[in-house]
Design an enzyme around this catalytic site. Sequence first.
Site, short mmCIF file in Angstrom:
data_model
loop_
_atom_site.label_atom_id
_atom_site.label_comp_id
_atom_site.label_asym_id
_atom_site.label_seq_id
_atom_site.Cartn_x
_atom_site.Cartn_y
_atom_site.Cartn_z
N VAL A 106 -2.46 -4.71 -13.16
CA VAL A 106 -3.62 -4.28 -13.80
C VAL A 106 -3.68 -3.38 -14.83
CG1 VAL A 106 -3.55 -2.39 -12.33
CG2 VAL A 106 -5.99 -3.07 -12.77
N ASN B 295 -1.64 -4.15 15.73
CA ASN B 295 -1.98 -4.30 14.10
C ASN B 295 -0.62 -4.14 13.28
OD1 ASN B 295 -3.04 -4.12 11.46
ND2 ASN B 295 -3.33 -1.83 11.66
N GLY B 296 -0.27 -5.06 12.70
CA GLY B 296 0.96 -5.02 12.00
C GLY B 296 1.93 -5.97 11.90
N GLU B 297 3.02 -5.80 11.77
CA GLU B 297 4.02 -6.75 11.63
C GLU B 297 5.52 -6.39 12.37
OE1 GLU B 297 2.63 -9.67 10.72
OE2 GLU B 297 1.33 -9.00 9.61
N CYS C 158 -4.21 -6.49 10.80
CA CYS C 158 -5.44 -6.63 11.61
C CYS C 158 -6.12 -5.38 11.71
CB CYS C 158 -5.24 -7.15 12.97
SG CYS C 158 -4.13 -8.42 12.90
N SER D 78 4.92 -3.95 -2.25
CA SER D 78 4.47 -2.84 -3.39
C SER D 78 5.86 -2.00 -3.60
CB SER D 78 3.14 -2.28 -2.92
OG SER D 78 3.70 -1.29 -1.75
N GLY D 79 5.66 -0.97 -4.47
CA GLY D 79 7.02 -0.20 -4.78
C GLY D 79 6.75 1.25 -3.98
N ILE E 66 -1.04 -13.94 9.75
CA ILE E 66 0.06 -13.78 8.94
C ILE E 66 1.48 -14.63 9.60
CG2 ILE E 66 1.76 -12.29 7.51
CD1 ILE E 66 -1.14 -12.13 6.55
N ARG F 177 -8.34 -10.27 13.43
CA ARG F 177 -6.94 -10.84 12.95
C ARG F 177 -7.03 -11.20 11.53
NH1 ARG F 177 -3.36 -15.80 15.34
NH2 ARG F 177 -1.25 -14.65 14.26
#
Length: 629
Positions: free
Chosen positions: A286, A74-76, A2, A359-360, A52, A49
């Site tokens: 990509v 903001n976040g998880e 968010c 992502s890595g 998720i 928001r």
Amino acid sequence: MCGIAGIARFDGQPVDPAMLSTMTGLLAHRGPDAEGFWAQGPVGFGHRRLSIIDLGGSAQPMASAGGRHHICFNGEIFNYRQLREQMSYPFQTGGDTEVALAMFAEKGIDGLSRLVGQFAFAVHDADSGGLTLVRDRVGVLPLYYCLDDSQLVFASEIKAILPALPKPPAVDHASVADYLAGRSVPAPATLFEGVRKLLPGHALSVARDGRSTIRRYWSPPLATEELPVDPRQAVDLVDAALRRAVERATVADTPVGAYLSGGVDSSLVTALMSQRTDEPVHTFSVGFGPGQHDERPMARLVSEQFATRHHEIVVKPSDFADLWSTLTWHRDAPVSEPADIAVHRLAQLAREHVRVVLSGEGADELFGGYPKYRLAALTSRIGIVPSGLRGPLFDGVQRSLPASANRLRIALRALGERDERARRDGWFAPFTERERNRLLGIARGEPGRLLPATGNDPLRGMLEADLLGWLPDNLLERGDRMTMAASVEMRPPLLDHELVELAFRLPSSVKVRDGRGKWVLKEVARRYLPTLIVDRPKVGFRVPLADWFRGDLSDLAADMLTSNGSFVGGLLGTAPVRQLLATHQQGRRNEEIRIWTLLCLEVWHEVFFRRPDRIGSDRTGSAAPGGGA
């Protein structure tokens, strides 16, 4: 994920609701699904928001049971379900925000140790009148603030702070020197004078009258906490921790995909994700057209092995000119890496299918993946040769090298720096300390950032320096902005804090081993991936800028950096800039990163200082700055 913003006034006057609306409007791209506000006298929060978890509930800002605390989050929190089961709190939602609020209301800053995830949030305590800002342990998510005698203003992005300031901030010239040293500005500074970044793993507490304290609540393990394990045990430990981290990072009430470059890190994350679901994982790659930097064939190989739903996009030189200003606005800083524009285009592609991508990021900084880590001991010990002799000697040698010897040039530039801190940073530095002194009269700003603990292990010191600086200030900050500009949440499972702590408890000998970087992680990867992927040379996310700056982008670069009114030309002088461009154009040296660094600084100054009236966003989250730079 968010966007959050807020104001706390110290004069007792009420917060202007219209100002909160303006601030959150500038964060619409971070949260296109909902908008919310809360104000109580001199304190107010605004929230945007991106849904998720608990998609239909968990509206923000959120009040605690009884109304004493309010949170803007903001976040998880990946372990929120487990934490709920351990608490007697009267939960009203099914989401993770209320778990973070309940934990903070019950235990304060001490409760942060129980949260697993990526987060940046503000909590107001009505009883004390105090406000606390918190940033996650390794700085996956951003949080900025401006604190003076009259107010505290905070937001997820700098642009949302600017409208609430009494006057526009000036350029912080000491931070410009830092930018030229590392293509980013180390926290707590920013390129905007007076605007600060909250350090990772820190909490800022501000009292009703404006008195403030900063507390560090997390640090990487010390060298004395190293585990007594043999190489095979280390591989087993990393394998188990990584599987747990990927499991946590897939917690969501909406589909989760993965960036897939074809390198070992993203391929390993994709492999572990695919083991956890019967549904094909959406993967995204990509490319830049056919050539040596095109990793799409390798990504396709991994996709075929794990039967993912694979999606690709090709980035062209025109994308750079078209998106430069817009993404600079999103970045709040120079778009310091050429790959950022490709990452954004990739996020736009991902948004058509998912809201969350794994992502890595972090693998190289935890396990010694960059070539420089193999020279950590030399970087440390070469200081016995006086810098007055070493610097000029290495400068002369590297200037005589052909363009094809770019890696050797980088090594000589780094090893010629004055002290160990400068040498560690010098591997990523576009301009050496001597060059910055000559061009600006300033070597760099004061070292306010987090620095590694002292010790006798040069590799550990280099890794810790990158964990505390390069990673949050450069890689993670860029990743957050480029994905959130497309309203997509990025999660790096390799930066799960328990995996980070394990990595720093492992001996350096399992990270760089027999001259090979990232040994322990690659041994884990062998259990899941083809040998072709695990043992291929590190390519990196390369953009063919060297060719573009001799072709499609050459006129653009010359015009921007040497014309009348150029910020960079005025700052550094047009003569050295023209010489830099000519050296590259003639093929004598590859100066792509230095040219790119200067161009991005010029675009940033244009967007935020020459055209501030164009800073803004509409309610759907598309940035106002448009067109070419």
